[in-house]
Design a protein around this motif. Structure first.
Motif, short mmCIF file in Angstrom:
data_model
loop_
_atom_site.label_atom_id
_atom_site.label_comp_id
_atom_site.label_asym_id
_atom_site.label_seq_id
_atom_site.Cartn_x
_atom_site.Cartn_y
_atom_site.Cartn_z
N LEU A 1 0.82 -1.20 0.00
CA LEU A 1 0.00 0.00 0.00
C LEU A 1 0.86 1.26 0.00
O LEU A 1 0.52 2.26 -0.64
CB LEU A 1 -0.94 0.00 1.20
N ALA A 2 1.99 1.21 0.71
CA ALA A 2 2.90 2.37 0.73
C ALA A 2 3.45 2.63 -0.67
O ALA A 2 3.57 3.78 -1.10
CB ALA A 2 4.03 2.13 1.72
N ALA A 3 3.77 1.56 -1.39
CA ALA A 3 4.32 1.72 -2.73
C ALA A 3 3.29 2.31 -3.69
O ALA A 3 3.59 3.24 -4.45
CB ALA A 3 4.81 0.36 -3.26
N VAL A 4 2.06 1.80 -3.65
CA VAL A 4 1.04 2.34 -4.54
C VAL A 4 0.66 3.75 -4.11
O VAL A 4 0.30 4.60 -4.95
CB VAL A 4 -0.19 1.41 -4.60
N GLY A 5 0.76 4.02 -2.82
CA GLY A 5 0.48 5.36 -2.33
C GLY A 5 1.46 6.39 -2.90
O GLY A 5 1.07 7.51 -3.25
N ARG A 6 2.72 6.01 -2.99
CA ARG A 6 3.71 6.92 -3.58
C ARG A 6 3.37 7.21 -5.04
O ARG A 6 3.54 8.33 -5.53
CB ARG A 6 5.11 6.32 -3.45
N HIS A 7 2.89 6.18 -5.73
CA HIS A 7 2.50 6.36 -7.14
C HIS A 7 1.33 7.33 -7.26
O HIS A 7 1.35 8.25 -8.09
CB HIS A 7 2.13 5.00 -7.73
N LEU A 8 0.32 7.15 -6.42
CA LEU A 8 -0.85 8.03 -6.48
C LEU A 8 -0.51 9.45 -6.07
O LEU A 8 -1.06 10.42 -6.61
CB LEU A 8 -1.97 7.46 -5.59
N ALA A 9 0.42 9.58 -5.12
CA ALA A 9 0.85 10.91 -4.68
C ALA A 9 1.50 11.68 -5.82
O ALA A 9 1.34 12.90 -5.94
CB ALA A 9 1.80 10.79 -3.50
N ARG A 10 2.23 10.96 -6.66
CA ARG A 10 2.86 11.62 -7.81
C ARG A 10 1.84 12.12 -8.82
O ARG A 10 2.14 12.97 -9.65
CB ARG A 10 3.86 10.67 -8.48
N HIS A 11 0.61 11.57 -8.72
CA HIS A 11 -0.48 12.05 -9.58
C HIS A 11 -1.33 13.10 -8.86
O HIS A 11 -2.38 13.52 -9.38
CB HIS A 11 -1.36 10.89 -10.00
N ASP A 12 -0.88 13.53 -7.67
CA ASP A 12 -1.58 14.57 -6.90
C ASP A 12 -3.02 14.18 -6.57
O ASP A 12 -3.94 15.02 -6.59
CB ASP A 12 -1.57 15.90 -7.65
N LEU A 13 -3.24 12.92 -6.25
CA LEU A 13 -4.57 12.45 -5.92
C LEU A 13 -4.82 12.50 -4.42
O LEU A 13 -3.91 12.31 -3.61
CB LEU A 13 -4.78 11.02 -6.44
N ASN A 14 -6.07 12.74 -4.06
CA ASN A 14 -6.48 12.77 -2.65
C ASN A 14 -6.90 11.35 -2.25
O ASN A 14 -7.96 10.87 -2.64
CB ASN A 14 -7.64 13.74 -2.47
N PHE A 15 -6.05 10.66 -1.49
CA PHE A 15 -6.31 9.26 -1.19
C PHE A 15 -5.90 8.90 0.22
O PHE A 15 -5.17 9.63 0.89
CB PHE A 15 -5.54 8.36 -2.17
N SER A 16 -6.40 7.75 0.66
CA SER A 16 -5.95 7.13 1.90
C SER A 16 -5.78 5.65 1.63
O SER A 16 -6.27 5.12 0.62
CB SER A 16 -6.97 7.35 3.03
N THR A 17 -5.05 4.94 2.50
CA THR A 17 -4.84 3.50 2.33
C THR A 17 -5.22 2.78 3.61
O THR A 17 -5.17 3.35 4.71
CB THR A 17 -3.37 3.19 1.98
#
Length: 280
Positions: free
Chosen positions: A204-220
């Protein structure tokens, strides 16, 4: 200003078995959101009749059933065109004739040249053209598919999207394919369902870094489940979040003319209560 990902064209498999078509209504709303081209496909087929013993099947019976299928397809097309016109949306529609056995590959082939395929949830324990088209779009098209539950009444909403992540190839494909929708969501929650919490949190941490690079508002969130209740965990969590859409990889494989879904995928499609975007 960052440019959002877009969906340019959509194909929807029209329901011919009854007058209510949740997939068509949902597809119209998605097309309006993205200003996308929309095409409706109504499958028409000759009956699959197996005669007992040496008894021949009357030709007039075969013709009558075929004509009924044509009428049903034409009715679906007319309802689709009326609904699109009421939404002030240009849309095209066509009837495609094939055998029952040919429906999966035919719709899968058509869906290959669209950004997104939308189909209705199949009726439980009933083999219909709708159910075959859903599995074919997933296995054969190479495109993402949105399956719309039979109870769906509203058009597309993107208040909250639930993403199921297990680090697999199909999950990665679904995540990438859903980006046009994720970028427009108010909130995103990415979950990993399993028993190995440490591995889940690392993934989840790895996919979170990917989504953060897309400036998405997310939680895991890592959720615990044994192998028998993964479906319940996913759908219950979606209900708790009031999720508007679930994104997940479709697990299964195609073999010759058979379309075989994995256990969780099949269970999700049978019991879904919100639209689901799947990729294979």
């Amino acid at each position: 200003m960052r440019r959002l990902a877009v969906i340019r064209d959509i194909v929807v498999n029209l329901v011919t078995s009854n007058s209510r078509d949740p997939a068509a209504a949902y597809a119209i709303s998605v097309a309006r959101m993205f200003d996308a081209q929309l095409a409706g496909i109504a499958m028409c087929h000759s009956p699959a009749i197996v005669a007992g013993g040496m008894e021949a099947v009357p030709a007039d019976l075969i013709e009558s059933l075929h004509e009924e299928s044509v009428r049903a397809a034409n009715g679906a097309i007319e309802r689709f065109k009326q609904a699109a016109a009421q939404a002030h949306l240009p849309a095209e529609a066509q009837m495609v004739e094939t055998s029952i056995e040919g429906i999966p590959r035919t719709f899968g082939r058509i869906a290959r040249t669209f950004d997104l395929a939308i189909v209705a949830q199949a009726e439980p324990e009933v083999t219909t053209s709708t159910g075959l088209a859903a599995e074919a779009a997933m296995f054969e098209s190479g495109r993402p598919i949105v399956v719309v539950p039979s109870i769906q009444k509203d058009g597309i909403k993107l208040g909250c999207i639930l993403v199921c992540w297990d680090g697999s190839r199909t999950a990665a494909r679904a995540l990438a394919d859903s980006m046009p929708l994720l970028e427009r969501a108010k909130s995103i929650e990415v979950i990993n369902v399993g028993n190995r919490r440490r591995e889940a949190e690392e993934s989840l941490a790895a996919v979170g870094r990917h989504l953060a690079r897309h400036d998405l508002n997310f939680s895991t969130k890592a959720l615990t489940a044994d192998g028998t209740d993964v479906t319940n965990v996913i759908l219950s969590h979606a209900a708790d979040l009031s999720a508007d859409l679930i994104v997940m990889g479709g697990f299964g494989h195609s073999r010759l003319r058979e379309f075989i879904l994995g256990g969780v995928t099949r269970s999700i499609l049978d019991t879904m209560t919100v639209p689901i975007l799947m990729s294979h």
